[in-house]
Design a protein around this motif. Structure first.
Motif, PDB file in Angstrom:
ATOM      1  N   MET A   1      40.352  -9.994  58.026  1.00  0.00           N
ATOM      2  CA  MET A   1      39.824 -10.956  57.037  1.00  0.00           C
ATOM      3  C   MET A   1      39.129 -10.198  55.882  1.00  0.00           C
ATOM      4  SD  MET A   1      37.740 -14.378  58.063  1.00  0.00           S
ATOM      5  CE  MET A   1      38.999 -15.276  58.939  1.00  0.00           C
ATOM      6  N   ALA A   2      39.201 -10.765  54.703  1.00  0.00           N
ATOM      7  CA  ALA A   2      38.597 -10.116  53.523  1.00  0.00           C
ATOM      8  C   ALA A   2      37.080 -10.022  53.678  1.00  0.00           C
ATOM      9  CB  ALA A   2      38.928 -10.949  52.292  1.00  0.00           C
ATOM     10  N   ALA A   3      36.454  -9.201  52.824  1.00  0.00           N
ATOM     11  CA  ALA A   3      34.993  -9.030  52.881  1.00  0.00           C
ATOM     12  C   ALA A   3      34.295 -10.384  52.765  1.00  0.00           C
ATOM     13  CB  ALA A   3      34.551  -8.115  51.751  1.00  0.00           C
ATOM     14  N   PHE A   4      33.149 -10.492  53.440  1.00  0.00           N
ATOM     15  CA  PHE A   4      32.378 -11.740  53.462  1.00  0.00           C
ATOM     16  C   PHE A   4      32.231 -12.323  52.055  1.00  0.00           C
ATOM     17  CE2 PHE A   4      28.490 -14.156  53.142  1.00  0.00           C
ATOM     18  CZ  PHE A   4      28.490 -14.926  54.300  1.00  0.00           C
ATOM     19  N   GLY A   5      32.632 -13.573  51.922  1.00  0.00           N
ATOM     20  CA  GLY A   5      32.377 -14.294  50.682  1.00  0.00           C
ATOM     21  C   GLY A   5      33.257 -13.931  49.504  1.00  0.00           C
ATOM     22  N   THR A   6      34.397 -13.306  49.748  1.00  0.00           N
ATOM     23  CA  THR A   6      35.238 -12.935  48.602  1.00  0.00           C
ATOM     24  C   THR A   6      36.489 -13.801  48.461  1.00  0.00           C
ATOM     25  OG1 THR A   6      36.387 -11.286  49.929  1.00  0.00           O
ATOM     26  CG2 THR A   6      34.516 -10.514  48.611  1.00  0.00           C
ATOM     27  N   GLN A   7      36.751 -14.610  49.488  1.00  0.00           N
ATOM     28  CA  GLN A   7      37.942 -15.480  49.387  1.00  0.00           C
ATOM     29  C   GLN A   7      37.507 -16.924  49.513  1.00  0.00           C
ATOM     30  OE1 GLN A   7      40.998 -14.336  52.092  1.00  0.00           O
ATOM     31  NE2 GLN A   7      41.767 -12.789  50.693  1.00  0.00           N
ATOM     32  N   PHE A   8      37.918 -17.719  48.564  1.00  0.00           N
ATOM     33  CA  PHE A   8      37.447 -19.097  48.519  1.00  0.00           C
ATOM     34  C   PHE A   8      38.582 -20.068  48.798  1.00  0.00           C
ATOM     35  CE2 PHE A   8      34.700 -16.526  45.843  1.00  0.00           C
ATOM     36  CZ  PHE A   8      33.470 -16.848  46.371  1.00  0.00           C
ATOM     37  N   MET A   9      38.217 -21.210  49.342  1.00  0.00           N
ATOM     38  CA  MET A   9      39.190 -22.293  49.479  1.00  0.00           C
ATOM     39  C   MET A   9      39.575 -22.750  48.066  1.00  0.00           C
ATOM     40  SD  MET A   9      39.893 -23.066  52.631  1.00  0.00           S
ATOM     41  CE  MET A   9      39.990 -21.333  52.950  1.00  0.00           C
ATOM     42  N   PRO A  10      40.806 -23.204  47.877  1.00  0.00           N
ATOM     43  CA  PRO A  10      41.279 -23.496  46.510  1.00  0.00           C
ATOM     44  C   PRO A  10      40.546 -24.650  45.816  1.00  0.00           C
ATOM     45  CG  PRO A  10      42.967 -23.996  48.169  1.00  0.00           C
ATOM     46  CD  PRO A  10      41.863 -23.294  48.883  1.00  0.00           C
TER      47      PRO A  10
ATOM     48  N   ALA B   1      38.702 -20.730  64.082  1.00  0.00           N
ATOM     49  CA  ALA B   1      38.035 -20.811  65.391  1.00  0.00           C
ATOM     50  C   ALA B   1      37.016 -19.672  65.522  1.00  0.00           C
ATOM     51  CB  ALA B   1      39.087 -20.712  66.483  1.00  0.00           C
ATOM     52  N   PRO B   2      36.000 -19.842  66.375  1.00  0.00           N
ATOM     53  CA  PRO B   2      35.007 -18.781  66.590  1.00  0.00           C
ATOM     54  C   PRO B   2      35.679 -17.492  67.065  1.00  0.00           C
ATOM     55  CG  PRO B   2      34.312 -20.810  67.666  1.00  0.00           C
ATOM     56  CD  PRO B   2      35.701 -21.035  67.156  1.00  0.00           C
ATOM     57  N   PRO B   3      35.141 -16.328  66.729  1.00  0.00           N
ATOM     58  CA  PRO B   3      33.842 -16.137  66.082  1.00  0.00           C
ATOM     59  C   PRO B   3      33.852 -16.328  64.565  1.00  0.00           C
ATOM     60  CG  PRO B   3      34.820 -14.017  66.577  1.00  0.00           C
ATOM     61  CD  PRO B   3      35.757 -15.042  67.137  1.00  0.00           C
ATOM     62  N   SER B   4      35.003 -16.700  63.994  1.00  0.00           N
ATOM     63  CA  SER B   4      35.015 -16.999  62.558  1.00  0.00           C
ATOM     64  C   SER B   4      34.449 -18.397  62.325  1.00  0.00           C
ATOM     65  CB  SER B   4      36.437 -16.925  62.022  1.00  0.00           C
ATOM     66  OG  SER B   4      36.950 -15.613  62.169  1.00  0.00           O
ATOM     67  N   SER B   5      34.192 -18.715  61.075  1.00  0.00           N
ATOM     68  CA  SER B   5      33.667 -20.046  60.732  1.00  0.00           C
ATOM     69  C   SER B   5      33.933 -20.306  59.259  1.00  0.00           C
ATOM     70  CB  SER B   5      32.158 -20.112  61.015  1.00  0.00           C
ATOM     71  OG  SER B   5      31.488 -19.126  60.254  1.00  0.00           O
ATOM     72  N   MET B   6      33.628 -21.525  58.833  1.00  0.00           N
ATOM     73  CA  MET B   6      33.747 -21.848  57.403  1.00  0.00           C
ATOM     74  C   MET B   6      32.340 -21.804  56.815  1.00  0.00           C
ATOM     75  SD  MET B   6      35.903 -22.508  55.018  1.00  0.00           S
ATOM     76  CE  MET B   6      37.408 -23.359  55.510  1.00  0.00           C
ATOM     77  N   TYR B   7      32.145 -20.878  55.878  1.00  0.00           N
ATOM     78  CA  TYR B   7      30.849 -20.746  55.204  1.00  0.00           C
ATOM     79  C   TYR B   7      30.807 -21.735  54.042  1.00  0.00           C
ATOM     80  CZ  TYR B   7      26.902 -18.510  52.840  1.00  0.00           C
ATOM     81  OH  TYR B   7      25.690 -18.259  52.242  1.00  0.00           O
TER      82      TYR B   7
ATOM     83  N   GLN C   1      36.143 -18.935  54.148  1.00  0.00           N
ATOM     84  CA  GLN C   1      36.283 -18.582  55.566  1.00  0.00           C
ATOM     85  C   GLN C   1      35.570 -17.261  55.800  1.00  0.00           C
ATOM     86  OE1 GLN C   1      40.498 -18.191  56.070  1.00  0.00           O
ATOM     87  NE2 GLN C   1      40.737 -20.272  56.826  1.00  0.00           N
ATOM     88  N   VAL C   2      34.813 -17.182  56.883  1.00  0.00           N
ATOM     89  CA  VAL C   2      34.160 -15.904  57.194  1.00  0.00           C
ATOM     90  C   VAL C   2      34.488 -15.485  58.618  1.00  0.00           C
ATOM     91  CG1 VAL C   2      32.320 -16.061  55.494  1.00  0.00           C
ATOM     92  CG2 VAL C   2      31.963 -17.061  57.743  1.00  0.00           C
ATOM     93  N   GLY C   3      34.668 -14.176  58.781  1.00  0.00           N
ATOM     94  CA  GLY C   3      35.020 -13.637  60.095  1.00  0.00           C
ATOM     95  C   GLY C   3      33.778 -13.282  60.884  1.00  0.00           C
ATOM     96  N   ALA C   4      33.971 -12.657  62.024  1.00  0.00           N
ATOM     97  CA  ALA C   4      32.853 -12.208  62.855  1.00  0.00           C
ATOM     98  C   ALA C   4      32.113 -11.116  62.097  1.00  0.00           C
ATOM     99  CB  ALA C   4      33.378 -11.668  64.165  1.00  0.00           C
ATOM    100  N   TYR C   5      30.827 -11.282  61.961  1.00  0.00           N
ATOM    101  CA  TYR C   5      30.033 -10.338  61.178  1.00  0.00           C
ATOM    102  C   TYR C   5      30.031  -8.950  61.819  1.00  0.00           C
ATOM    103  CZ  TYR C   5      26.405  -9.532  57.695  1.00  0.00           C
ATOM    104  OH  TYR C   5      25.691  -9.114  56.604  1.00  0.00           O
TER     105      TYR C   5
END
Ligand code: PLP
Length: 334
Positions: A1-10, A108-114, A144-148
């Motif tokens: 998954m891309a770096a935290f907070g760099t990919q947004f829902m359209p 699904a966990p451990p990912s989530s929607m920020y 979308q954010v992955g497991a930190y």
């Protein structure tokens, strides 16, 4: 998954305040917004935001975690920044409709929607350095954010900073862009000079918080963290971790903590420290750097109590443990 907070829902939900009224929220492309170059936010930092998460449970249903707290904090930030007030139901509806729009993209966990609600002053008025914007835009971005901790847990290095503050004392409990800008210089210097991960701001020896997380000391059965005042951000994760610690029978102390006491306790075996926040949940701290000297906390590794508290909170969020405090709100049925 891309770096935290760099990919947004359209898409995103947006509402605007103009002529003393809020518009009906709409779902629009999150690709861009249109702002006058003289917009109040771009000059006088009339901006606040929030960060919360939605979790998908095993049966496919989706829950948001303590959304009421984040909405209330955003209303408080809005009020303290003199942005146009909004009703809680407006933002709540925008969060729900934006999530409904991306139902199949919630991981699904451990990912989530920020979820990143944002409120900005949009009035084109560069003469308003000392008066509020009379128009604004409220929007809800999703990412979308992955497991930190996907690379494994590392215990963080914190520089103890006693000479400067994260932000102006009366701004601490506002989640506003200017506060992060204010903390940036000291954090970059600490990274370069001490290879620190974060700065623990402790003006006049008072242990407050880092640039983007609250600080919690765990010493045996004691959990110690600064009591709430207007100088720092009242983290939702902080409150959740303290509640879980109390449930586990730990001695939770919300009180002043001095650098002296922190360093004194840190070197003892069994001592742990952690940073709490929505993104990382609870991140272990292994080293404190103070006046050029390194102080290892406990054995310098992620502590067992830190990991247990974090796992407990994650299990509640992921629907694997009873939500006895009613923190989850179902937003999408299975
Ligand atoms: C300055 C600061 N303190 C504390 C926190 C933790 O707050 P929360 O637990 O509500 O995410 C954050 C993160 O969002 C923050 O930016």
């Amino acid at each position: 998954m891309a770096a935290f907070g760099t990919q947004f829902m359209p898409n995103m939900a947006v509402a605007t305040f103009k002529d003393n009224a809020w518009s009906n929220p709409q779902i629009v492309s999150s690709n861009s917004i249109s702002l006058h170059p003289g917009a109040h936010v771009l000059h006088y930092a009339s901006t606040c935001f929030e960060g919360l998460k939605a979790f998908k449970h095993e049966d496919g249903s989706v829950y948001v975690f303590r959304m009421d707290r984040n909405i209330a904090r955003m209303q408080q930030s809005t009020e303290l920044l003199h942005l146009p007030k909004f009703p809680a139901e407006l933002l709540e509806g925008m969060i729900l409709s934006s999530l409904a729009d991306v139902v199949n993209d919630i991981p699904a966990p451990p990912s989530s929607m920020y979820i990143r609600p944002t409120h900005i002053g949009t009035e084109a008025a560069i003469g308003k350095a000392a008066s509020p914007s009379n128009s604004s835009m409220l929007y809800v971005l999703l990412s979308q954010v992955g497991a930190y901790f996907s690379g494994g847990d590392v215990a963080l290095r914190l520089l103890i900073e006693e000479d400067s503050m994260r932000c102006a004392a009366h701004m601490g409990m506002i989640k506003s862009g200017g506060n992060y800008a204010s903390a940036m210089g000291p954090i970059l210097r600490a990274k370069e000079k001490y290879q620190a991960d974060q700065v623990l701001f402790c003006p006049q020896g008072d242990v407050q918080e880092t640039g983007a997380a609250n600080f919690i000391l765990i010493d045996g059965n004691e959990v110690i963290t600064k009591s709430l005042d207007s100088s720092f951000l009242h983290g939702v994760t902080r409150d959740s971790i303290l509640t879980i610690a109390r449930d586990l029978g730990m001695d939770v102390q919300e009180r002043a903590l001095s650098v002296e006491e922190l360093l004194d306790r840190a070197s003892k075996p069994g001592c742990e420290a952690a940073l709490s926040g929505t993104a990382a949940v609870l991140a272990p701290v292994g080293t404190l750097i103070h006046e050029g000297k390194e102080h290892v906390i406990g054995n310098g590794k992620p502590g067992p109590t830190t990991l247990k508290l974090r796992a407990t909170l994650n299990e509640i969020q992921w629907g694997k443990r009873e939500d006895s405090h009613g923190w989850l709100r179902q937003v999408i049925k299975a």
